[in-house]
Design a protein around this motif. Structure first.
Motif, short mmCIF file in Angstrom:
data_model
loop_
_atom_site.label_atom_id
_atom_site.label_comp_id
_atom_site.label_asym_id
_atom_site.label_seq_id
_atom_site.Cartn_x
_atom_site.Cartn_y
_atom_site.Cartn_z
N GLY A 238 39.38 -61.30 53.47
CA GLY A 238 39.68 -59.98 54.01
C GLY A 238 39.15 -59.74 55.41
N VAL A 239 38.59 -60.77 56.06
CA VAL A 239 38.04 -60.59 57.41
C VAL A 239 38.62 -61.61 58.39
N ASP A 240 39.86 -61.98 58.16
CA ASP A 240 40.51 -62.91 59.09
C ASP A 240 40.50 -62.32 60.51
N GLY A 241 40.12 -63.13 61.48
CA GLY A 241 40.06 -62.67 62.86
C GLY A 241 38.74 -62.06 63.26
N LEU A 242 37.78 -62.04 62.34
CA LEU A 242 36.49 -61.39 62.63
C LEU A 242 35.84 -61.98 63.88
N HIS A 243 35.89 -63.29 64.03
CA HIS A 243 35.20 -63.94 65.14
C HIS A 243 36.15 -64.52 66.19
N ASP A 244 37.36 -63.99 66.26
CA ASP A 244 38.30 -64.47 67.27
C ASP A 244 37.75 -64.32 68.69
N TRP A 245 36.93 -63.32 68.90
CA TRP A 245 36.41 -63.05 70.25
C TRP A 245 35.58 -64.21 70.80
N ARG B 224 35.40 -73.38 72.50
CA ARG B 224 36.26 -74.41 73.10
C ARG B 224 35.87 -74.71 74.55
N GLY B 225 34.84 -74.04 75.05
CA GLY B 225 34.45 -74.23 76.44
C GLY B 225 35.31 -73.48 77.42
N GLU B 226 36.04 -72.45 76.93
CA GLU B 226 36.96 -71.69 77.78
C GLU B 226 36.59 -70.21 77.86
N GLY B 227 35.38 -69.86 77.45
CA GLY B 227 34.99 -68.46 77.42
C GLY B 227 34.83 -67.85 78.80
N THR B 228 35.11 -66.56 78.90
CA THR B 228 34.98 -65.83 80.16
C THR B 228 34.50 -64.41 79.89
N GLY B 229 34.03 -63.77 80.94
CA GLY B 229 33.78 -62.33 80.93
C GLY B 229 32.72 -61.87 79.95
#
Length: 207
Positions: free
Chosen positions: A31-38, A44-49
């Motif tokens: 019931g928490v799919d997408g919880l940690h999408d952020w 993946r080494g592509e984080g920003t902001g």
């Protein structure tokens, strides 16, 4: 002075940090799919902001970690054996002492990369004392699960709580602030910042 900090602890809009039926193939339950999408781009080494900054902040000046039994793994009750060695493989990402709260202690578990898991049946304040000593002047990071963070909040031991509110609704599961009527008196919201993913980052600190 060393502080106890919570970082990147993600809850849904309705306050759920762990869904129902947590198990080996669903570490955060149903019931928490997408919880940690952020945080996926950061892995993946592509984080920003703002999102990526929040992902990185939890490692800054941290010398020890505290977590609950449920964060260490899906095994419940008495340990059938010592085969379960955590979710992270033989080189966990901590690289320092990690103190696991459990009703069922087991021998300490040294891992590659400098991580050692210690399994303690003790009150939150006692565990914090052990972790603070191990941190050697650095801060202590408090991980999950929900019940563990709630226990430290209930005793007023958390100095800084960095939450991420994901734009989803769970409906059921473990809610972070259930049973904590004294939190508003002891803590205040210091900042609310939207991330590029749609998640919102909220910093809660002692009054």
């Amino acid at each position: 002075m060393a502080r106890l900090r919570v970082h990147a602890f993600t809850i849904t809009l309705d306050g759920v940090g762990t869904g129902t039926d947590q198990r080996a193939d669903a570490p955060f339950g149903d019931g928490v799919d997408g919880l940690h999408d952020w945080m996926e781009p950061s892995f993946r080494g592509e984080g920003t902001g703002v999102d990526h900054a929040a992902f990185l902040a939890g490692d800054e000046n941290v010398g020890a970690t505290i977590m609950g039994r449920n964060m260490f793994g899906p095994v419940r009750g008495a340990w059938p054996d010592e085969q379960w060695r955590g979710w992270w493989g033989e080189d966990p990402p901590y690289h320092h002492d990690v103190f696991v709260l459990t009703h069922y202690p087991r021998p300490s578990l040294p891992m590659d990369g400098g991580t050692t898991f210690h399994f303690l049946a003790a009150a939150p304040s006692e565990v914090l004392d052990r972790a603070t000593e191990a941190a050697g002047g650095k801060d202590v990071r408090l991980g999950g699960g929900v019940a563990t963070v709630r226990a430290f909040l209930a005793e007023g031991l958390v100095d800084e709580l960095n939450l991420v509110i994901a734009p989803i609704l769970a409906g059921a599961g473990e809610r972070l602030f259930d049973g904590l009527p004294d939190v508003p008196a002891g803590y205040r919201v210091a900042s609310v910042v939207p991330g590029g993913s749609g998640a919102v980052h909220v910093q809660v600190v002692r009054r």
